[in-house]
Design a protein around this motif. Structure first.
Motif, PDB file in Angstrom:
ATOM      1  N   ALA A  70     -14.350 -33.755 -17.758  1.00  0.00           N
ATOM      2  CA  ALA A  70     -13.058 -33.489 -17.734  1.00  0.00           C
ATOM      3  C   ALA A  70     -12.772 -32.459 -19.084  1.00  0.00           C
ATOM      4  O   ALA A  70     -12.107 -31.359 -18.957  1.00  0.00           O
ATOM      5  CB  ALA A  70     -12.065 -34.528 -18.202  1.00  0.00           C
ATOM      6  N   ILE A  71     -13.750 -32.790 -19.952  1.00  0.00           N
ATOM      7  CA  ILE A  71     -13.691 -31.957 -21.218  1.00  0.00           C
ATOM      8  C   ILE A  71     -14.590 -30.721 -20.982  1.00  0.00           C
ATOM      9  O   ILE A  71     -13.947 -29.552 -21.173  1.00  0.00           O
ATOM     10  CB  ILE A  71     -14.302 -32.529 -22.320  1.00  0.00           C
ATOM     11  CG1 ILE A  71     -13.605 -33.891 -22.809  1.00  0.00           C
ATOM     12  CG2 ILE A  71     -14.287 -31.765 -23.716  1.00  0.00           C
ATOM     13  CD1 ILE A  71     -14.306 -34.736 -23.940  1.00  0.00           C
ATOM     14  N   GLY A 108     -15.726 -27.578 -19.181  1.00  0.00           N
ATOM     15  CA  GLY A 108     -15.345 -26.552 -18.170  1.00  0.00           C
ATOM     16  C   GLY A 108     -15.565 -25.223 -18.550  1.00  0.00           C
ATOM     17  O   GLY A 108     -16.742 -24.817 -19.356  1.00  0.00           O
ATOM     18  N   SER A 109     -14.775 -24.182 -18.161  1.00  0.00           N
ATOM     19  CA  SER A 109     -15.268 -22.842 -18.603  1.00  0.00           C
ATOM     20  C   SER A 109     -15.178 -22.587 -19.917  1.00  0.00           C
ATOM     21  O   SER A 109     -15.622 -21.501 -20.264  1.00  0.00           O
ATOM     22  CB  SER A 109     -14.317 -21.925 -17.770  1.00  0.00           C
ATOM     23  OG  SER A 109     -12.842 -22.128 -17.958  1.00  0.00           O
ATOM     24  N   GLY A 110     -14.454 -23.305 -20.644  1.00  0.00           N
ATOM     25  CA  GLY A 110     -14.462 -23.376 -22.216  1.00  0.00           C
ATOM     26  C   GLY A 110     -15.718 -23.092 -22.825  1.00  0.00           C
ATOM     27  O   GLY A 110     -15.896 -22.304 -23.819  1.00  0.00           O
ATOM     28  N   GLN A 124      -1.271 -26.370 -17.803  1.00  0.00           N
ATOM     29  CA  GLN A 124      -2.395 -26.238 -18.401  1.00  0.00           C
ATOM     30  C   GLN A 124      -3.633 -26.550 -17.321  1.00  0.00           C
ATOM     31  O   GLN A 124      -4.606 -25.816 -17.339  1.00  0.00           O
ATOM     32  CB  GLN A 124      -2.446 -27.364 -19.510  1.00  0.00           C
ATOM     33  CG  GLN A 124      -4.048 -27.616 -19.854  1.00  0.00           C
ATOM     34  CD  GLN A 124      -4.493 -26.579 -20.776  1.00  0.00           C
ATOM     35  OE1 GLN A 124      -3.732 -25.981 -21.405  1.00  0.00           O
ATOM     36  NE2 GLN A 124      -5.739 -26.462 -20.730  1.00  0.00           N
ATOM     37  N   ASN A 125      -3.473 -27.644 -16.433  1.00  0.00           N
ATOM     38  CA  ASN A 125      -4.373 -27.884 -15.669  1.00  0.00           C
ATOM     39  C   ASN A 125      -4.600 -26.586 -14.267  1.00  0.00           C
ATOM     40  O   ASN A 125      -5.595 -26.576 -14.010  1.00  0.00           O
ATOM     41  CB  ASN A 125      -4.413 -29.330 -14.913  1.00  0.00           C
ATOM     42  CG  ASN A 125      -4.918 -30.200 -16.118  1.00  0.00           C
ATOM     43  OD1 ASN A 125      -4.751 -30.037 -17.074  1.00  0.00           O
ATOM     44  ND2 ASN A 125      -5.070 -31.510 -15.546  1.00  0.00           N
ATOM     45  N   ALA A 151      -6.530 -23.907 -15.836  1.00  0.00           N
ATOM     46  CA  ALA A 151      -8.001 -24.377 -15.856  1.00  0.00           C
ATOM     47  C   ALA A 151      -8.806 -24.021 -14.546  1.00  0.00           C
ATOM     48  O   ALA A 151      -9.760 -23.531 -14.353  1.00  0.00           O
ATOM     49  CB  ALA A 151      -8.199 -25.771 -16.600  1.00  0.00           C
ATOM     50  N   TYR A 179     -11.618 -21.858 -13.270  1.00  0.00           N
ATOM     51  CA  TYR A 179     -13.100 -22.376 -12.494  1.00  0.00           C
ATOM     52  C   TYR A 179     -13.122 -21.597 -11.037  1.00  0.00           C
ATOM     53  O   TYR A 179     -14.192 -21.176 -10.515  1.00  0.00           O
ATOM     54  CB  TYR A 179     -12.817 -23.608 -12.030  1.00  0.00           C
ATOM     55  CG  TYR A 179     -12.771 -24.641 -13.360  1.00  0.00           C
ATOM     56  CD1 TYR A 179     -13.001 -24.147 -14.727  1.00  0.00           C
ATOM     57  CD2 TYR A 179     -12.386 -25.938 -13.292  1.00  0.00           C
ATOM     58  CE1 TYR A 179     -12.689 -24.700 -15.900  1.00  0.00           C
ATOM     59  CE2 TYR A 179     -11.956 -26.692 -14.613  1.00  0.00           C
ATOM     60  CZ  TYR A 179     -12.023 -26.335 -15.768  1.00  0.00           C
ATOM     61  OH  TYR A 179     -12.030 -26.767 -16.952  1.00  0.00           O
ATOM     62  N   PHE A 219      -8.683 -25.178 -26.113  1.00  0.00           N
ATOM     63  CA  PHE A 219      -8.779 -25.192 -24.635  1.00  0.00           C
ATOM     64  C   PHE A 219     -10.118 -26.006 -24.187  1.00  0.00           C
ATOM     65  O   PHE A 219     -10.111 -26.696 -23.393  1.00  0.00           O
ATOM     66  CB  PHE A 219      -9.317 -23.713 -24.034  1.00  0.00           C
ATOM     67  CG  PHE A 219      -9.237 -23.780 -22.746  1.00  0.00           C
ATOM     68  CD1 PHE A 219      -8.173 -23.617 -21.875  1.00  0.00           C
ATOM     69  CD2 PHE A 219     -10.284 -23.606 -21.799  1.00  0.00           C
ATOM     70  CE1 PHE A 219      -8.163 -23.644 -20.416  1.00  0.00           C
ATOM     71  CE2 PHE A 219     -10.753 -23.716 -20.714  1.00  0.00           C
ATOM     72  CZ  PHE A 219      -9.485 -23.514 -19.803  1.00  0.00           C
ATOM     73  N   ALA A 220     -11.127 -25.562 -24.984  1.00  0.00           N
ATOM     74  CA  ALA A 220     -12.520 -26.388 -24.472  1.00  0.00           C
ATOM     75  C   ALA A 220     -12.656 -27.892 -24.785  1.00  0.00           C
ATOM     76  O   ALA A 220     -13.314 -28.701 -24.146  1.00  0.00           O
ATOM     77  CB  ALA A 220     -13.742 -25.821 -25.641  1.00  0.00           C
ATOM     78  N   VAL A 255      -9.585 -29.805 -24.417  1.00  0.00           N
ATOM     79  CA  VAL A 255      -8.539 -30.304 -23.753  1.00  0.00           C
ATOM     80  C   VAL A 255      -9.081 -31.350 -22.546  1.00  0.00           C
ATOM     81  O   VAL A 255     -10.002 -30.840 -21.681  1.00  0.00           O
ATOM     82  CB  VAL A 255      -7.648 -29.381 -22.982  1.00  0.00           C
ATOM     83  CG1 VAL A 255      -6.580 -30.251 -22.113  1.00  0.00           C
ATOM     84  CG2 VAL A 255      -6.936 -28.409 -24.067  1.00  0.00           C
ATOM     85  N   GLU A 315      -6.358 -36.468 -18.874  1.00  0.00           N
ATOM     86  CA  GLU A 315      -7.186 -37.304 -17.770  1.00  0.00           C
ATOM     87  C   GLU A 315      -7.405 -38.434 -18.501  1.00  0.00           C
ATOM     88  O   GLU A 315      -7.787 -39.535 -18.033  1.00  0.00           O
ATOM     89  CB  GLU A 315      -8.472 -36.516 -17.473  1.00  0.00           C
ATOM     90  CG  GLU A 315      -8.452 -35.379 -16.686  1.00  0.00           C
ATOM     91  CD  GLU A 315      -7.987 -34.117 -17.123  1.00  0.00           C
ATOM     92  OE1 GLU A 315      -7.822 -33.956 -18.603  1.00  0.00           O
ATOM     93  OE2 GLU A 315      -7.731 -33.188 -16.804  1.00  0.00           O
TER      94      GLU A 315
HETATM   95  N1  LIG Z   1      -7.653 -29.945 -18.179  1.00  0.00           N
HETATM   96  C1  LIG Z   1      -8.216 -28.722 -18.946  1.00  0.00           C
HETATM   97  O1  LIG Z   1      -7.607 -27.815 -18.913  1.00  0.00           O
HETATM   98  C2  LIG Z   1      -9.683 -28.810 -19.167  1.00  0.00           C
HETATM   99  C3  LIG Z   1     -10.335 -27.632 -19.879  1.00  0.00           C
HETATM  100  C4  LIG Z   1     -11.729 -28.051 -20.245  1.00  0.00           C
HETATM  101  N2  LIG Z   1     -11.621 -28.622 -21.653  1.00  0.00           N
HETATM  102  C5  LIG Z   1     -12.430 -26.488 -20.240  1.00  0.00           C
HETATM  103  O2  LIG Z   1     -13.299 -26.245 -21.158  1.00  0.00           O
HETATM  104  O3  LIG Z   1     -12.376 -25.996 -19.251  1.00  0.00           O
END
Ligand SMILES: NC(=O)CC[C@H](N)C(=O)O
Length: 543
Positions: free
Chosen positions: A117-118, A120-122, A191-192, A195, A199, A334-335, A337, A341
């Motif tokens: 969950a942490i 991702g594209s961050g 937010q999600n 995200a 992706y 962001f990275a 978040v 979850e």
């Molecule tokens: N729920 C979220 O926004 C997750 C973002 C996630 N941390 C990322 O780096 O893409």
């Protein structure tokens, strides 16, 4: 989540059998399964049963731990035992132990899920962040954001422990009533969705290139399998949707583990590439060295000058401040978040306790911290100031047909694809809380919400990729809300003053934390607006 309802149902049975004395104490009657004459009192009882985190029911029902009494906000009339009906095992012959009805997900799987969950594209934006801060400042900021993120999870867990609720929106409801619940649900949804769109956008833009190269297609073809729009729909239907239909997050542990191994491969490739990509890149590979002009200068002199410039260019900076430095914190925030979850994962944890969940969170954050730092460091040390806001793009400039880079792309694509279902879970929950509060679990609704959500995100990514820029603003608002502001103010309101007076250190700290969030939010928003006004959207990025 449904496991919570099942827990209630079990609680009802268990307590009916064993807790006569406690029942008397709760004059309101806390188990009107099937909607008995005391159905009106269900809100109190629901909360009372939910109030008991970690299986310590009797303990939790004692008056000392009953913040629900005294007219506090509780939610969910009729959501008590009835909802759990469908989740009962058919033959409860065995004496129910609390662990039977608590979640089933192990410590390791929960770490995988939370790390996924942490991650991702961050991660793709961090090398760019390092180019604009220098290594030392980056390390300092990354450490600060990781620690703050862990502290905010601590606040969430402590608040949820007090009221026994394991959903972000319900903490909001508990603290501020419907506006609190709506604000939390809205922030989670925006937010999600932001995200997930980022992706899917990576899939749309990267997958055609990968397929084209693997098929050895020299020219661009208009076949469907090289069309990003079709591919993103295909991936959504074939991979993401089935995973998103799982009833519990816990089932996604294996796919999360796989997703993490893909990112591990990405990291190894980034480290390997540092030692195999020349610096500076040849001028025709990238515009990085375009300022090294060879025109109209004597050849030797030009060679010398180019060498000096290249030397200066390829030296790491330890401390940098420029106009882009301001973007570092939003990129890092962001990275990290993962807060929407955390509580669903906590709900499904086997033998849950706040300490165990905090350990899971700290471990996941620590692993991601190391991965983030290494990816940023080696990405930066490969391209230095030439690194783009999306690391993968920068590698394409070196050699778009390099096999390793292609594999890295596939790995990142797989990783982000497998993250979508995890990130979708809290959104579905938030929508359910807003649109259909207090309804029992329904497969139809569960499936429909997932399908509608995925369709919307697909449409957004296919037809309006420019709108994704708007998510920059949303990210700048919702991420600080979810990480800093909400956990702090919910904590402040939820922890009873008898337990922690308003002027106690933890509460003052929480307020400072909220103030920090507001400061960061204002900062990020003003930078984005300044960018818009000056017409230079410098921070493209993947998010
Ligand atoms: N729920 C979220 O926004 C997750 C973002 C996630 N941390 C990322 O780096 O893409």
């Amino acid at each position: 989540m449904w496991t919570g309802w099942r827990r209630e149902r079990y609680s009802c049975q268990h307590q009916r059998k064993e807790s006569q004395d406690v029942r008397q104490r709760q004059r309101a009657g806390w188990c009107s399964c099937g909607g008995g004459p005391r159905a009106m009192e269900a809100p109190l009882q629901t909360e009372m049963v939910e109030l008991v985190p970690n299986g310590k029911h009797l303990e939790g029902l004692l008056p000392v731990a009953t913040p629900t009494a005294g007219g506090q906000r509780v939610e969910g009339p009729g959501r008590s035992c009835v909802e759990g009906e469908g989740f009962l095992p058919k033959s409860p012959s065995k004496e129910p132990h609390f662990t039977d009805f608590e979640g089933k997900t192990s410590f390791g799987m929960s770490v995988f899920n939370l790390s996924n969950a942490i991650m991702g594209s961050g991660i793709l934006g961090l090398a760019y962040a390092m180019a604009n801060t220098g290594i030392i400042l980056f390390l300092f900021l990354l450490t600060a954001v990781a620690l703050l993120s862990s502290y905010s999870i601590h606040l969430l867990l402590k608040s949820s422990g007090i009221v026994g609720i394991r959903a972000y929106e319900q903490l909001g409801y508990r603290a501020f009533g419907t506006p609190g619940k709506l604000a939390a649900a809205l922030a989670i949804t925006l937010q999600n969705i932001g995200a997930m769109s980022s992706y899917l956008y990576i899939i749309k833009s990267e997958l055609p290139l990968v397929i084209q190269t693997f098929l050895n297609l020299e020219d661009w073809t208009s076949d469907w399998y090289t069309n990003g729009n079709y591919l993103v729909i295909l991936v959504s239907v074939v991979v993401i949707l089935p995973l998103a239909l799982m009833r519990q997050l816990g089932y996604l542990g294996y796919s999360s583990g796989f997703s993490l191994s893909c990112m591990m491969f990405f990291l190894i490739a980034v480290i390997y590439k540092k030692f195999h990509v020349p610096c500076p890149l040849s001028p025709n590979a990238t515009n990085v060295t375009s300022n090294i002009s060879l025109v109209e200068i004597d050849k030797d002199e030009a060679g010398l000058q180019a060498k000096t410039e290249a030397g200066a260019f390829c030296t790491p900076s330890y401390f940098t401040l420029n106009t882009q430095t301001a973007y570092t914190i939003p990129i890092m925030a962001f990275a990290f978040v993962c807060h929407p979850e955390v509580l669903p994962i906590y709900t499904e944890l086997k033998d849950p306790s706040k300490r165990k969940m905090q350990r899971i969170s700290n471990l996941s954050i620590a692993v991601m911290y190391v991965m983030y730092f290494l990816a940023a460091l080696f990405g930066y040390l490969t391209f230095y100031d030439g690194v783009e806001s999306e690391l993968l793009h920068t590698y394409s400039k070196v050699d778009p047909f390099d096999v390793l880079i292609l594999c890295v792309r596939v790995a990142v694509l797989t990783a982000v694809t497998l993250t979508v279902p995890i990130v979708l879970f809290p959104v579905r929950r938030a929508l359910q809380q807003i649109l259909f509060p207090n309804r029992e679990f329904s497969w139809l609704r569960h499936v429909l919400i997932a399908v509608v959500l995925l369709t919307c995100i697909n449409l957004l990514v296919i037809f309006a990729p420019n709108i994704l820029g708007i998510f920059g603003v949303i990210g700048a608002t919702s991420a600080p809300c979810l990480i800093f502001i909400f956990p702090a103010i919910f904590y402040f309101r939820i922890i009873p003053t008898e337990k922690e007076p308003a002027r106690s250190t933890p509460k003052i700290l929480a307020l400072c934390f909220a103030a920090l969030g507001i400061l960061l939010m204002t900062m990020s928003l003003s930078f984005i607006i300044m960018d818009w006004v000056s017409g230079t959207s410098r921070h493209g990025g993947s998010h």
